[in-house]
Each structure stands twice: as C-alpha cells, then as structure tokens.
Design a protein around this motif. Sequence first.
Motif, PDB file in Angstrom:
ATOM      1  N   LEU A 178       0.834  -1.197   0.000  1.00  0.00           N
ATOM      2  CA  LEU A 178       0.000   0.000   0.000  1.00  0.00           C
ATOM      3  C   LEU A 178       0.871   1.251   0.000  1.00  0.00           C
ATOM      4  O   LEU A 178       0.642   2.182  -0.782  1.00  0.00           O
ATOM      5  CB  LEU A 178      -0.932  -0.003   1.220  1.00  0.00           C
ATOM      6  CG  LEU A 178      -1.721   1.283   1.491  1.00  0.00           C
ATOM      7  CD1 LEU A 178      -2.590   1.669   0.311  1.00  0.00           C
ATOM      8  CD2 LEU A 178      -2.540   1.124   2.759  1.00  0.00           C
ATOM      9  N   ASP A 179       1.877   1.275   0.857  1.00  0.00           N
ATOM     10  CA  ASP A 179       2.791   2.422   0.900  1.00  0.00           C
ATOM     11  C   ASP A 179       3.501   2.618  -0.444  1.00  0.00           C
ATOM     12  O   ASP A 179       3.634   3.739  -0.922  1.00  0.00           O
ATOM     13  CB  ASP A 179       3.825   2.261   2.013  1.00  0.00           C
ATOM     14  CG  ASP A 179       3.244   2.466   3.395  1.00  0.00           C
ATOM     15  OD1 ASP A 179       2.148   3.074   3.519  1.00  0.00           O
ATOM     16  OD2 ASP A 179       3.879   2.018   4.372  1.00  0.00           O
ATOM     17  N   ALA A 180       3.955   1.530  -1.048  1.00  0.00           N
ATOM     18  CA  ALA A 180       4.652   1.618  -2.337  1.00  0.00           C
ATOM     19  C   ALA A 180       3.732   2.184  -3.420  1.00  0.00           C
ATOM     20  O   ALA A 180       4.187   2.906  -4.307  1.00  0.00           O
ATOM     21  CB  ALA A 180       5.178   0.246  -2.751  1.00  0.00           C
ATOM     22  N   TYR A 181       2.439   1.886  -3.322  1.00  0.00           N
ATOM     23  CA  TYR A 181       1.471   2.414  -4.279  1.00  0.00           C
ATOM     24  C   TYR A 181       1.216   3.898  -4.032  1.00  0.00           C
ATOM     25  O   TYR A 181       1.185   4.700  -4.969  1.00  0.00           O
ATOM     26  CB  TYR A 181       0.165   1.623  -4.180  1.00  0.00           C
ATOM     27  CG  TYR A 181      -0.988   2.275  -4.896  1.00  0.00           C
ATOM     28  CD1 TYR A 181      -1.044   2.305  -6.290  1.00  0.00           C
ATOM     29  CD2 TYR A 181      -2.017   2.879  -4.189  1.00  0.00           C
ATOM     30  CE1 TYR A 181      -2.092   2.923  -6.952  1.00  0.00           C
ATOM     31  CE2 TYR A 181      -3.075   3.493  -4.842  1.00  0.00           C
ATOM     32  CZ  TYR A 181      -3.106   3.513  -6.218  1.00  0.00           C
ATOM     33  OH  TYR A 181      -4.145   4.130  -6.860  1.00  0.00           O
ATOM     34  N   GLN A 182       1.029   4.292  -2.764  1.00  0.00           N
ATOM     35  CA  GLN A 182       0.618   5.658  -2.448  1.00  0.00           C
ATOM     36  C   GLN A 182       1.765   6.669  -2.430  1.00  0.00           C
ATOM     37  O   GLN A 182       1.552   7.824  -2.792  1.00  0.00           O
ATOM     38  CB  GLN A 182      -0.087   5.702  -1.088  1.00  0.00           C
ATOM     39  CG  GLN A 182      -1.472   5.110  -1.131  1.00  0.00           C
ATOM     40  CD  GLN A 182      -2.186   5.225   0.190  1.00  0.00           C
ATOM     41  OE1 GLN A 182      -1.550   5.171   1.242  1.00  0.00           O
ATOM     42  NE2 GLN A 182      -3.484   5.371   0.134  1.00  0.00           N
ATOM     43  N   LYS A 183       2.937   6.280  -2.011  1.00  0.00           N
ATOM     44  CA  LYS A 183       4.023   7.256  -1.845  1.00  0.00           C
ATOM     45  C   LYS A 183       4.344   8.049  -3.106  1.00  0.00           C
ATOM     46  O   LYS A 183       4.574   9.256  -3.019  1.00  0.00           O
ATOM     47  CB  LYS A 183       5.261   6.589  -1.255  1.00  0.00           C
ATOM     48  CG  LYS A 183       5.091   6.326   0.225  1.00  0.00           C
ATOM     49  CD  LYS A 183       6.334   5.790   0.886  1.00  0.00           C
ATOM     50  CE  LYS A 183       6.034   5.602   2.376  1.00  0.00           C
ATOM     51  NZ  LYS A 183       7.171   5.126   3.112  1.00  0.00           N
TER      52      LYS A 183
END
Length: 150
Positions: free
Chosen positions: A20-25
């Motif tokens: 999720l972090d890799a998608y949103q950052k």
Amino acid sequence: MHISLESPNQPDVVQLIDDLDAYQKPLYPPECHYGIDIAALSAPGVLFAVARDAQGNAVGCGAIVVGPAFGELKRMFVRPENRGQGIAAKLLAFLESQAQATGCTSFMLETGPSQPEALAFYASAGYERRGPFGAYAPDPFSVFMHKTPA
C-alpha cells in the motif's frame, strides 16, 4: 474468502501495508501521507481486519480507529490482482459492523484526489465529501469523507 479481526504484526499483513505504501508514496508529497504504522494499528481502540483467500493468503486489509466522536477508516487496501471481486466492499462492511458493535455511529476517512477508484468506491458505499476533521488541516492532496449509517 474469509474476513476477521487479526493482528497487523504478521509477515503477510506487513507486506500488504508495505505494498500500500509503495502504491501511495509516489502519488503525494511526503508531508501529505497520513498512513499509520503497525504499532498504531495494534493499539487499543483499533479494529484491524484482514481478508484472506481460500488458501489463507492475505489479499486485503483495513482498519477503523474508534474514537469518542467517530471511527476513522485507515489502511484500506486490496491487492491489485484481487480487485473486482467485491473484497473491498465486504471488508468495509465488516469493519463498519465491528465498529458499530462498539457503539461507533459515524465514520470518517481521508484519501487523496489521485485515487479516483478509491473515491468512487467510498461514494458507492455511502460516504460523502466533507471538510477536514480531527487533527487534519485543509490540504489540496486530501479528500475528506464521512458516513453516518442509518
């Protein structure tokens, strides 16, 4: 598929949060990231749910931080390869039901304008746009929404 309240501190769930972090950052400036970490997801008053497929693989997760005035939806994510199967809707309904069982009567969330699929999903689930809530300040990279179940 099976959804239940689980600890977020499990390797496959930590991987979901990392994905999720890799998608949103890349979508937003660093100062506009409001995700909470594994320790915060493990705190009292946080309902953390995991959706698992028939083989027991974690395919989605989400949390509601239950506060005195409202519950805040956090860390909703379904793996891209598992989208389109209704998992997010079932996960959201499960979380809302669990929060309502604790007496929570209103839900809030913050997401971003660069996630049109999320905005459409939340709108279809009855969430409406609103201004900032809690400790959030106005932010052009944030979209705030709320829902008060009937």
